[in-house]
Design an enzyme around this catalytic site. Structure first.
Site, PDB file in Angstrom:
ATOM      1  CB  THR A 196      -4.736   5.182  -5.417  1.00 57.26           C
ATOM      2  OG1 THR A 196      -5.541   5.854  -4.439  1.00 57.26           O
ATOM      3  CG2 THR A 196      -4.363   6.142  -6.521  1.00 57.26           C
TER       4      THR A 196
ATOM      5  CB  CYS B  74     -10.056   4.814   0.069  1.00 57.70           C
ATOM      6  SG  CYS B  74      -8.657   5.569   0.919  1.00 57.70           S
TER       7      CYS B  74
ATOM      8  CB  CYS C  86      -2.943   1.040  -2.573  1.00 55.11           C
ATOM      9  SG  CYS C  86      -3.143   2.806  -2.853  1.00 55.11           S
TER      10      CYS C  86
ATOM     11  CG  ASP D 296      -1.774   1.222   1.355  1.00 57.78           C
ATOM     12  OD1 ASP D 296      -2.366   1.607   0.335  1.00 57.78           O
ATOM     13  OD2 ASP D 296      -1.852   1.819   2.443  1.00 57.78           O
ATOM     14  CB  SER D 297       0.126   4.761  -0.703  1.00 60.79           C
ATOM     15  OG  SER D 297      -1.068   4.791   0.055  1.00 60.79           O
TER      16      SER D 297
ATOM     17  CG  HIS E 216      -6.693   5.741   5.184  1.00 61.72           C
ATOM     18  ND1 HIS E 216      -5.906   5.234   4.181  1.00 61.72           N
ATOM     19  CD2 HIS E 216      -5.862   6.395   6.028  1.00 61.72           C
ATOM     20  CE1 HIS E 216      -4.645   5.566   4.414  1.00 61.72           C
ATOM     21  NE2 HIS E 216      -4.598   6.280   5.527  1.00 61.72           N
TER      22      HIS E 216
ATOM     23  CD  GLU F 219      -2.629   8.484   7.427  1.00 63.53           C
ATOM     24  OE1 GLU F 219      -1.728   9.242   7.824  1.00 63.53           O
ATOM     25  OE2 GLU F 219      -2.569   7.834   6.369  1.00 63.53           O
TER      26      GLU F 219
HETATM   27  N1  DGL Z   1      -4.021   3.843   0.164  1.00 57.84           N
HETATM   28  C1  DGL Z   1      -4.730   4.873  -0.575  1.00 57.84           C
HETATM   29  C2  DGL Z   1      -5.952   4.259  -1.254  1.00 57.84           C
HETATM   30  O1  DGL Z   1      -6.478   3.262  -0.822  1.00 57.84           O
HETATM   31  C3  DGL Z   1      -5.143   6.030   0.319  1.00 57.84           C
HETATM   32  C4  DGL Z   1      -3.985   6.885   0.782  1.00 57.84           C
HETATM   33  C5  DGL Z   1      -3.229   7.517  -0.366  1.00 57.84           C
HETATM   34  O2  DGL Z   1      -3.762   8.418  -1.032  1.00 57.84           O
HETATM   35  O3  DGL Z   1      -2.123   7.083  -0.599  1.00 57.84           O
HETATM   36  O4  DGL Z   1      -6.395   4.754  -2.266  1.00 57.84           O
END
Ligand code: DGL
Length: 272
Positions: free
Chosen positions: A78, A187, A76, A13-14, A189, A155
């Site tokens: 995205t 997403c 992730c 993940d990011s 989060h 967060e």
């Molecule tokens: N992990 C990202 C997502 O699920 C959210 C946080 C980011 O923008 O990196 O899209």
């Protein structure tokens, strides 16, 4: 017997949000071992271009490939939306993203009615959910809405009260006005905010609106995939979890528990 069965699953993940996906994966498959990579040095991905997200994602994936993972799970939203095809072309391992499994579940629940999707700006702009749903159903339409404020709220641990509630009303209003019957939380989060999202969705619509956690959807898909290929870990001992990050391991560990649902013992920093 089957060497691949005992190999770990790679998840990236990011940043730390992907731990909500690991949580769902471990709940579904407690005997599997996981290697997690959070690219905390370069988070967020949700506001970046397709090109940059794809380049970052390939860097993360290559690190996990060195650990001989039996499959790669893209936690992730995205990355799943913009870089899945590039990863599949580039890597010699099965790559599973969160979008197809969530779209499948949503199509089933929506019964031909509209599906709402919430995600980062990048995920919404990609059109990945409308494409995935169109491939499965000619009836269900997708209405998408970016919900970027939920990322810092999760967060921060600001999960109750006026601020998350007002944000939820703002983001859900357009979807419910369009009469969606299911909402996908696209997403990493957003699952932390499920109680407030569910409450607001039901209240504004006057109905019970199913809310899909992409982690839960992908965990079911991964379990089916492993069973199908006979690559499941033996049910002898609980699986392990090793986490790597590209920056700030100590603060990652501090916040990790909120996303993972249990403490995270070991986090190591690496360079991509
Ligand atoms: N992990 C990202 C997502 O699920 C959210 C946080 C980011 O923008 O990196 O899209």
């Amino acid at each position: 017997v089957n060497e691949l069965a005992s190999a770990p699953l790679g998840v990236f993940d990011s940043g730390l949000g992907g731990l909500t996906v690991v949580r769902a994966l471990r709940a579904q498959m407690p005997h599997e071992s996981f290697i997690y990579l959070g690219d905390t040095a370069r988070v967020p991905y949700g506001t970046r271009s397709h090109h940059t997200v794809t380049r970052y994602a390939l860097g993360c994936a290559r690190v996990l490939m060195k650990h001989k993972v039996k499959a790669l799970i893209v936690a992730c939203g995205t990355v799943s939306a913009v870089a899945l095809d590039a990863l599949r072309v580039e890597l010699d391992v099965p790559v599973i993203g969160v979008i197809e499994p969530s779209a499948q579940l949503a199509v089933k629940l929506a019964q031909g009615q509209r599906i709402g999707v919430l995600g980062t700006n990048g995920t919404v702009a990609s059109g990945a959910y409308p494409r995935a749903v169109a491939a499965l159903s000619t009836r269900s339409e997708v209405v998408a809405q970016a919900a970027p404020l939920w990322v810092p709220l999760a967060e921060e641990g600001w999960l109750e009260g006026d601020v998350p509630r007002l944000a939820a009303e703002r983001y859900l209003q357009p979807l419910l006005a369009a009469k969606v019957k299911v909402v996908i939380l696209g997403c990493t989060h957003y699952p932390l905010l499920i109680p407030v999202i569910q409450e607001v969705a039901n209240r504004l619509s006057g109905e019970q609106i199913p809310v899909i956690d992409t982690g839960v959807a992908v965990a079911q898909a991964v379990e089916l995939f492993l069973a199908d290929r006979q690559r499941q870990a033996l049910a002898t001992a609980p699986g392990s979890l090793r986490a790597y990050v590209t920056d700030m391991p100590a603060s990652f560990r501090d916040v990790a528990e909120r996303f993972l649902g249990s403490p995270l013992a070991h986090v190591e920093q690496i360079d991509l």
